[in-house]
Design a protein around this motif. Structure first.
Motif, PDB file in Angstrom:
ATOM      1  N   VAL A 279       0.327   6.403   1.893  1.00 30.05           N
ATOM      2  CA  VAL A 279      -0.171   5.032   1.939  1.00 30.05           C
ATOM      3  C   VAL A 279      -1.577   5.004   1.342  1.00 30.05           C
ATOM      4  O   VAL A 279      -2.429   5.824   1.699  1.00 30.05           O
ATOM      5  CB  VAL A 279      -0.204   4.513   3.391  1.00 30.05           C
ATOM      6  CG1 VAL A 279      -0.715   3.064   3.425  1.00 30.05           C
ATOM      7  CG2 VAL A 279       1.182   4.605   4.022  1.00 30.05           C
TER       8      VAL A 279
ATOM      9  N   PHE B  40      -5.322   3.633   0.586  1.00 31.56           N
ATOM     10  CA  PHE B  40      -6.414   2.919   1.258  1.00 31.56           C
ATOM     11  C   PHE B  40      -7.578   2.855   0.285  1.00 31.56           C
ATOM     12  O   PHE B  40      -7.961   3.880  -0.275  1.00 31.56           O
ATOM     13  CB  PHE B  40      -6.852   3.650   2.539  1.00 31.56           C
ATOM     14  CG  PHE B  40      -5.820   3.592   3.629  1.00 31.56           C
ATOM     15  CD1 PHE B  40      -5.826   2.557   4.561  1.00 31.56           C
ATOM     16  CD2 PHE B  40      -4.827   4.565   3.714  1.00 31.56           C
ATOM     17  CE1 PHE B  40      -4.862   2.492   5.561  1.00 31.56           C
ATOM     18  CE2 PHE B  40      -3.861   4.504   4.707  1.00 31.56           C
ATOM     19  CZ  PHE B  40      -3.875   3.470   5.641  1.00 31.56           C
TER      20      PHE B  40
ATOM     21  N   CYS C 177      -5.751  -2.303   1.097  1.00 33.35           N
ATOM     22  CA  CYS C 177      -4.794  -1.320   0.623  1.00 33.35           C
ATOM     23  C   CYS C 177      -4.355  -1.743  -0.778  1.00 33.35           C
ATOM     24  O   CYS C 177      -4.333  -2.939  -1.081  1.00 33.35           O
ATOM     25  CB  CYS C 177      -3.584  -1.249   1.557  1.00 33.35           C
ATOM     26  SG  CYS C 177      -3.970  -0.452   3.125  1.00 33.35           S
TER      27      CYS C 177
ATOM     28  N   GLU D 193      -5.186   8.251  -0.680  1.00 35.28           N
ATOM     29  CA  GLU D 193      -3.863   8.097  -0.067  1.00 35.28           C
ATOM     30  C   GLU D 193      -3.822   8.977   1.171  1.00 35.28           C
ATOM     31  O   GLU D 193      -4.309  10.107   1.151  1.00 35.28           O
ATOM     32  CB  GLU D 193      -2.748   8.499  -1.039  1.00 35.28           C
ATOM     33  CG  GLU D 193      -2.363   7.372  -1.979  1.00 35.28           C
ATOM     34  CD  GLU D 193      -1.376   7.786  -3.067  1.00 35.28           C
ATOM     35  OE1 GLU D 193      -0.984   6.916  -3.857  1.00 35.28           O
ATOM     36  OE2 GLU D 193      -1.001   8.976  -3.134  1.00 35.28           O
TER      37      GLU D 193
ATOM     38  N   SER E 233     -10.563   3.963   7.427  1.00 38.91           N
ATOM     39  CA  SER E 233     -10.913   3.324   6.165  1.00 38.91           C
ATOM     40  C   SER E 233     -11.971   2.234   6.394  1.00 38.91           C
ATOM     41  O   SER E 233     -12.941   2.118   5.635  1.00 38.91           O
ATOM     42  CB  SER E 233      -9.661   2.734   5.518  1.00 38.91           C
ATOM     43  OG  SER E 233      -9.959   2.248   4.228  1.00 38.91           O
TER      44      SER E 233
ATOM     45  N   GLY F 288       0.777  -1.224   0.000  1.00 39.70           N
ATOM     46  CA  GLY F 288       0.000   0.000   0.000  1.00 39.70           C
ATOM     47  C   GLY F 288       0.813   1.280   0.000  1.00 39.70           C
ATOM     48  O   GLY F 288       0.277   2.363  -0.230  1.00 39.70           O
TER      49      GLY F 288
ATOM     50  N   HIS G  80      -6.166   3.068   9.177  1.00 33.15           N
ATOM     51  CA  HIS G  80      -6.837   1.796   8.879  1.00 33.15           C
ATOM     52  C   HIS G  80      -8.255   1.781   9.451  1.00 33.15           C
ATOM     53  O   HIS G  80      -9.200   1.335   8.801  1.00 33.15           O
ATOM     54  CB  HIS G  80      -6.032   0.625   9.463  1.00 33.15           C
ATOM     55  CG  HIS G  80      -4.928   0.160   8.557  1.00 33.15           C
ATOM     56  ND1 HIS G  80      -5.166  -0.490   7.364  1.00 33.15           N
ATOM     57  CD2 HIS G  80      -3.573   0.268   8.651  1.00 33.15           C
ATOM     58  CE1 HIS G  80      -4.013  -0.772   6.771  1.00 33.15           C
ATOM     59  NE2 HIS G  80      -3.024  -0.314   7.534  1.00 33.15           N
TER      60      HIS G  80
END
Lengths: 470, 268
Positions: B216, B218, B225, B207, B134, B87, B131
């Motif tokens: 990163v 998502f 990811c 991101e 998301s 990711g 996380h």
């Protein structure tokens, strides 16, 4: 009672730059003065130059009062101002080149990152795009006030499209027509070259892909815009085309102008429309004023846009506080022109000072404009001050404060004869391959007795501004 | 993973237009997550305009079509080899600092619903927080094609609890920014198996900037990811800014657009 610096009279004596003006006034009978004033007004009307200065709005058909009494700087006074203005224009451009590149000034911790990168005027779309000669702000209008013989303060910087220069040129033109003898007696440096220097400046930043004599145009939002007169005036004086968005189109790698002889490539656009309206493909999709695809041509080096999109991040009110720091950081010099001392209410100790001295200070909203949400301490009632105190305490980050400045005065023609009135000054610094400044600018004058507000919407007028030869 | 792309966008005008201007983000990002073996973009009757790499690292290519024209076809074909970087976007050269991606735009403007969703997420550090954000967006907005349109805002999609990848991405971006995490919209392609569970091949995700790791990705629409099934094209503050094709036609009349995207694994 504040002691204001009178630019003509000091300790009962006439200051040198004004030496020839005392006799001129003394010998002018009231009837002649009234006649001349009427003549000046007729000339302004005939030219068609009316009210809107600095985009303040108001009745577009009203004449802005013209005061025939000129404001005069000695060559020596001007040369120091000139150095200060050019220094500031260099620093502002260096700042813009930096924030759209690596942002060294932020990395060095000299300026808060959020102030720059979350600023409304910061354009992600131009990060990494280096405009020709590295110049972002090609016309820098710096608003100055004076409080003493050697004391000048910068009120604000205008890095986008400062207006008002047509007044500088027209005021001079009219003075020369009405009082030719004054120009024989005084050696006044000319300002007439401004349009030609502006044209040369714009041509000097033609894009890399331009391989012939650059075609410069002025892009206006149209005749309904309050500064339209100035756009057409400058186009005439420079001998370039005045265009609207619909006159331009993008094809291939370039921008083209429709002409009766077919399309003609455009190399440099002096735009008098805001970033948001430049290109519906990149900015506001509903804009009808701009040119679809213009930004891609700009970003790939096919056309120059003056001022560069995103230049406004340098003239923000909160960024203003850091301009002296920019001068030190980029130029390694001490600033010649001072900022007005500013207290940030966001900082606890400064806020405390502000709250303790509200009666003497001017308090402004950080992002406010046009005099809204402002407290002028000395002119406010106790109730108004207390109400404002509550607003600051509720949201200190949103306020800055400055001292009430003792603006200098210049003699002006008023009903009763001649009397001192407060003034400010906006010179127009041109930045291209070279940095140039015509000796002069626009002096605004507060024609109401005692008023410190020079805005044309509140009874302000304009004056011719002289710089004498050294 | 070696992926082949065939992406055709057709614009049909009900009466001939005088000209068309387009700005493309149709080149895969130059980064360690993917490498281009072959890539070709054509525009029917088009004239190539200028190109440049912007401050976010995207390669932008301008095109114009001189009219009168009734139909335009933009065809993208290529082969890309992708690598799973868990990711994390690696090796993309960009100038715009993360803090600049904290600012709100219209479609990501927070309302009370988004604020509540963002406030409910937890995580001791930025990564678990991202996380969790998301996961909460995935849960709050059910994937429902046709429930929203291109102009639906994050707040509206959350309110109705339905949307597509664009809405998921907008909602996650809004929530991340509310928790002081810089976030942006990414457009690209997604390879999905033929079992019919996949979402559109022309895809979008978000991101989020994680200090120490970088950007990163998502993908709340797929609750994961980005990995080797993803091809990244470009990014922006929201869907409009990150669009692979932005265009304007000069002339009256209306436009109809058809998109056909096929992403296949070349190794099978």
């Amino acid at each position: 009672m504040t002691n204001y610096f009178n630019e003509m009279m000091e300790n009962g004596a006439v200051r040198a730059p004004y030496a020839h003006l005392q006799g001129w006034v003394d010998q002018m009978p009231a009837e002649l003065r009234n006649l001349k004033q009427a003549e000046a007004e007729a000339l302004f009307r005939r030219i068609g130059i009316t009210f809107a200065v600095y985009g303040e709005g108001g009745d577009p058909d009203r004449l802005i009062p013209f005061d025939m009494f000129p404001r005069v700087f000695s060559g020596q006074e001007w040369s120091r101002l000139e150095r200060g203005i050019k220094q500031r224009a260099r620093a502002l451009n260096a700042f813009l080149a930096d924030v759209y590149d690596r942002g060294e000034i932020v990395r060095a911790g000299r300026l808060p990152a959020k102030l720059v990168y979350l600023n409304e005027a910061y354009e992600k779309a131009v990060a990494g795009i280096r405009p020709p000669k590295g110049v972002y702000s090609h016309i820098v209008g710096i608003d100055l006030v004076r409080t003493g013989p050697d004391d000048f303060f910068v009120l604000e910087d205008n890095c986008r499209t400062p207006s008002g220069v047509s007044y500088m040129l027209e005021n001079r033109e009219i003075m020369m027509r009405m009082f030719p003898e004054l120009f024989a007696q005084n050696s006044i440096q000319p300002v007439e070259a401004y349009p030609e220097i502006l044209r040369r400046t714009l041509a000097s930043v033609a894009p890399e892909k331009c391989d012939s004599e650059p075609n410069v145009v002025i892009l206006t939002p149209g005749h309904f815009n309050s500064a339209y007169y100035e756009h057409s005036f400058l186009a005439d004086m420079m001998g370039v085309e005045l265009v609207e968005g619909q006159d331009l189109f993008v094809e291939g790698e370039f921008v083209w102008m429709r002409t009766t002889e077919g399309p003609r490539k455009v190399d440099v656009i002096y735009r008098r429309i805001d970033d948001a309206f430049l290109d519906p493909l990149c900015f506001r999709p509903d804009s009808m004023l701009g040119v679809p695809g213009l930004m891609d041509v700009y970003r790939s080096g096919g056309v120059s846009i003056c001022s560069a999109p995103g230049a406004g991040v340098a003239d923000d009110k909160a960024v203003y506080t850091f301009v002296p720091e920019m001068v030190r950081f980029y130029l390694g010099e001490e600033p010649i022109l001072q900022n007005v001392p500013t207290w940030q209410c966001a900082r606890g100790d400064e806020c405390k000072y502000v709250l303790e001295n509200l009666g003497e200070l001017v308090v402004k909203e950080v992002h406010g404009s046009g005099g809204y949400g402002m407290l002028v301490g000395p002119k406010s009632t106790k109730e108004q001050i207390e109400a404002f105190r509550a607003k600051i305490e509720a949201d200190p980050d949103n306020y800055i404060a400055q001292p009430t400045l003792a603006l200098s005065t210049v003699p002006s023609f008023v009903e009763e004869g001649v009397a001192p009135r407060h003034v400010d000054l906006r010179p127009y610094c041109l930045v291209g391959e070279r940095i140039e400044l015509v000796p002069g600018g626009l002096t605004r004058v507060a024609l109401r007795e005692g008023s410190l507000v020079v805005n044309s919407s509140q009874g302000g007028g304009v004056k011719d501004t002289w710089v004498l030869a050294e | 993973m070696k992926l082949t792309v065939e992406h055709v966008t057709t614009y049909v005008y009900d009466q001939p237009v005088r000209g068309v201007v387009q700005s493309h983000r149709l080149l895969p990002t130059q980064c360690q997550n993917q490498s281009v073996e072959r890539w070709n973009v054509t525009v029917s009757d088009g004239m190539m305009g200028g190109s440049f790499r912007d401050g976010a690292g995207d390669q932008v290519q301008a095109w114009t079509v001189t009219g009168p024209v009734e139909r335009i076809e933009v065809r993208v074909t290529g082969v890309v080899t992708t690598t799973d970087c868990a990711g994390v976007l690696r090796g993309n050269r960009e100038l715009i600092p993360p803090v600049a991606w904290l600012g709100e735009t219209g479609p990501t403007m927070p309302d009370s619903g988004l604020k509540a969703l963002a406030a409910g997420a937890s995580g001791e550090t930025a990564l678990p927080l991202a996380h969790d954000l998301s996961a909460r967006v995935s849960e709050a907005i059910a994937y429902t094609p046709g429930a929203t349109d291109a102009h639906t805002t994050a707040a509206e999609a959350l309110e109705q609890g339905q949307g597509v990848c664009q809405d998921h991405a907008h909602a996650l971006i809004a929530c991340a920014r509310l928790r002081a995490l810089p976030a942006r919209y990414v457009s690209g392609y997604l390879f999905t198996d033929s079992d019919g569970t996949g979402h559109e091949a022309a895809h979008a995700w978000a991101e989020i900037w994680i200090e120490g790791l970088g950007w990163v990705g998502f993908d709340p629409a797929n609750a994961c990811c980005p990995d080797e099934r993803y091809i990244r094209l470009g990014c922006g503050a929201d869907a409009a800014a990150a669009a692979p094709i932005r265009g304007i036609a000069r002339g009256p009349g209306s436009e109809r657009m058809e998109i056909a995207v096929a992403i296949a694994s070349a190794q099978q």
